[in-house]
Write a protein that holds these residues in place. Structure first.
Motif, PDB file in Angstrom:
ATOM      1  N   ALA A 195       0.802  -1.278  -0.064  1.00  0.00           N
ATOM      2  CA  ALA A 195      -0.020   0.143   0.084  1.00  0.00           C
ATOM      3  C   ALA A 195       0.800   1.304  -0.026  1.00  0.00           C
ATOM      4  CB  ALA A 195      -0.901  -0.147   1.179  1.00  0.00           C
ATOM      5  N   PHE A 196       0.277   2.314  -0.610  1.00  0.00           N
ATOM      6  CA  PHE A 196       1.184   3.652  -0.797  1.00  0.00           C
ATOM      7  C   PHE A 196       0.018   4.787  -0.215  1.00  0.00           C
ATOM      8  CE2 PHE A 196       1.479   7.639  -3.121  1.00  0.00           C
ATOM      9  CZ  PHE A 196       2.642   7.845  -2.654  1.00  0.00           C
ATOM     10  N   VAL A 244       7.982   5.917  -8.117  1.00  0.00           N
ATOM     11  CA  VAL A 244       7.800   4.645  -7.369  1.00  0.00           C
ATOM     12  C   VAL A 244       6.933   3.798  -7.303  1.00  0.00           C
ATOM     13  CG1 VAL A 244       7.502   3.862  -4.953  1.00  0.00           C
ATOM     14  CG2 VAL A 244       9.122   5.900  -5.364  1.00  0.00           C
ATOM     15  N   ILE A 245       5.475   4.337  -7.638  1.00  0.00           N
ATOM     16  CA  ILE A 245       4.139   3.529  -7.987  1.00  0.00           C
ATOM     17  C   ILE A 245       4.420   2.793  -9.025  1.00  0.00           C
ATOM     18  CG2 ILE A 245       2.010   3.780  -8.612  1.00  0.00           C
ATOM     19  CD1 ILE A 245       1.676   6.449  -6.664  1.00  0.00           C
ATOM     20  N   HIS A 246       5.078   3.370 -10.197  1.00  0.00           N
ATOM     21  CA  HIS A 246       5.564   2.752 -11.588  1.00  0.00           C
ATOM     22  C   HIS A 246       6.198   1.377 -11.057  1.00  0.00           C
ATOM     23  CE1 HIS A 246       6.584   3.340 -16.021  1.00  0.00           C
ATOM     24  NE2 HIS A 246       6.262   1.949 -15.760  1.00  0.00           N
ATOM     25  N   LEU A 268      -3.880  12.271 -10.350  1.00  0.00           N
ATOM     26  CA  LEU A 268      -3.497  11.256 -11.277  1.00  0.00           C
ATOM     27  C   LEU A 268      -2.294  10.373 -10.608  1.00  0.00           C
ATOM     28  CD1 LEU A 268      -3.371  10.057 -14.186  1.00  0.00           C
ATOM     29  CD2 LEU A 268      -2.006  11.802 -14.738  1.00  0.00           C
ATOM     30  N   LEU A 269      -2.498   9.284 -10.845  1.00  0.00           N
ATOM     31  CA  LEU A 269      -1.421   8.217  -9.941  1.00  0.00           C
ATOM     32  C   LEU A 269      -1.091   7.298 -10.931  1.00  0.00           C
ATOM     33  CD1 LEU A 269      -3.070   7.535  -6.404  1.00  0.00           C
ATOM     34  CD2 LEU A 269      -1.265   9.323  -7.118  1.00  0.00           C
ATOM     35  N   ILE A 270      -2.059   6.733 -11.969  1.00  0.00           N
ATOM     36  CA  ILE A 270      -1.595   5.835 -12.705  1.00  0.00           C
ATOM     37  C   ILE A 270      -1.489   6.311 -14.362  1.00  0.00           C
ATOM     38  CG2 ILE A 270      -1.969   3.522 -13.554  1.00  0.00           C
ATOM     39  CD1 ILE A 270      -0.964   3.193 -10.785  1.00  0.00           C
TER      40      ILE A 270
END
Length: 373
Positions: A195-196, A244-246, A268-270
């Motif tokens: 989880a982030f 980091v999410i990538h 926007l995260l993805i």
């Protein structure tokens, strides 16, 4: 004094603002409860249960609106219906006043006292009124079930005669109420979960559920608002978190995104590049799709496939568990009503922090400092 309850007419809405259980409690306070016929049928609360609770079933919607002193709904009635409310009557619902300034102007002009359930302050004394937390918990739970249903893999590790299947990997973005419930549900289903969240304060909560917390060092010291919501980051911090999410998203079978910023479009995260790097058959469930979405390729109300990845933009997740969602919403609303009504009459005591923040309009004026700001 009449408390009116309407059948919801919004698309995809199956909840009702008041359940028979809570109607019983209101009737005990010597208030009349009028419920529009079949208002609770989509939530499996038939008319007969309301009648047993002491409520009156009325087939004429306009009659309920025009005679109610207090009107309880999930969504605001139409502008035409609002004009039929008595002056100084009270409307309690999810107003989303920041996003609907025209609605606020109408309420002011009509002299309606409107209380927004979405403006309940996040303080300990108001926890039993916190509709957003109640509905977010349901949304998080349901999102995990949707992801499991769309994924073409087992979630838990499976040891079979044909070999051992490793557990699926899940990534939850945003560890608020919805995110934490999604984590807990995915863990119960047997997935390995990461989880982030930009708020380091939630790390302990994430780890207590058995998930790994993905940390991103940020220059900004304050990453949440006074109400406990995530704060919008500057561009350099956003770029760092996306990197980091990538890395974590492309290793995940499931990504559930839950990030929202009050009064603003969802962050926007993805990006589409991240989606292209995910394994074919992976699933993204974007809880924030109604507010613009956390994924660049989300289409609200649809399940689309891009680069072999299924992207779900669900409609009104709480409504998909309409019976329990209605029960929670109704109890939240009853707690607010108990604060508002004294000796059988409304008492707008703006010395009370909850009433001050929740009351959007009263006697033709905007009251809530949350909206004034």
């Amino acid at each position: 004094m009449i408390v009116g309850v309407l059948k919801e007419t919004a698309e995809h809405e199956r909840r009702v603002a008041l359940t028979p259980e809570v109607a019983t409690q209101i009737v005990k306070q010597e208030l009349e409860v009028w419920v529009e016929a079949n208002a609770g049928s989509s939530s499996n609360f038939p008319n007969g249960e309301y009648e047993t609770a002491g409520a009156q079933i009325a087939a004429n919607r306009d009659e309920i609106i025009s005679k109610s002193n207090i009107l309880l709904t999930i969504h605001p009635p139409s502008e035409a219906e609002l004009t039929k409310l008595k002056k100084n009557s009270i409307l309690i619902c999810l107003l989303w006043a920041r996003q609907h300034p025209k609605l606020v102007d109408t309420l002011k002009k009509l002299g309606i006292s409107a209380l927004g359930m979405d403006f309940i302050p996040r303080i300990s004394r108001a926890q039993n009124m916190d509709v957003l937390s109640s509905m977010s918990s349901i949304a998080g739970y349901k999102s995990a079930l949707i992801a499991a249903n769309e994924l073409d893999k087992y979630l838990p590790m499976m040891m079979t005669a044909a070999g051992t299947i490793p557990p699926s990997k899940s990534l939850v973005l945003g560890a608020g109420v919805a995110g934490l419930q999604a984590i807990a549900t995915l863990k119960r289903l047997g997935s390995v979960v990461e989880a982030f969240d930009i708020r380091p304060e939630v790390k302990e909560q994430v780890e207590s559920l058995g998930a790994k917390f993905v940390e991103v060092p940020l220059e900004e010291a304050v990453t949440q608002t006074e109400g406990g919501y995530a704060k919008e980051l500057d561009k350099s911090s956003q770029d760092r978190q996306r990197e980091v999410i990538h890395e974590h998203a492309k290793k995940s079978d499931i990504v559930i995104t839950t990030a929202l910023i009050p009064g603003r479009p969802a962050p926007l995260l993805i990006t589409k590049e991240m989606v292209a790097d995910m394994s074919p058959g992976s699933v993204i469930v974007d809880i924030a799709s109604e507010n613009g979405g956390n994924c660049e390729l989300t289409e609200h109300g649809k399940t689309v496939e891009k680069h072999g990845v299924k992207i779900v933009g669900p409609n009104n997740l709480p409504s998909q568990l309409s019976l329990h969602a209605s029960k929670l919403y109704s109890k939240n609303m009853y707690a607010l009503l108990n604060l508002l009504i004294k000796d059988g009459k409304p008492n707008f005591d703006f010395e009370d922090e909850i009433l001050l923040n929740t009351t959007v309009t009263h006697q033709g004026e905007i009251i809530s400092p949350m909206l004034k700001e």
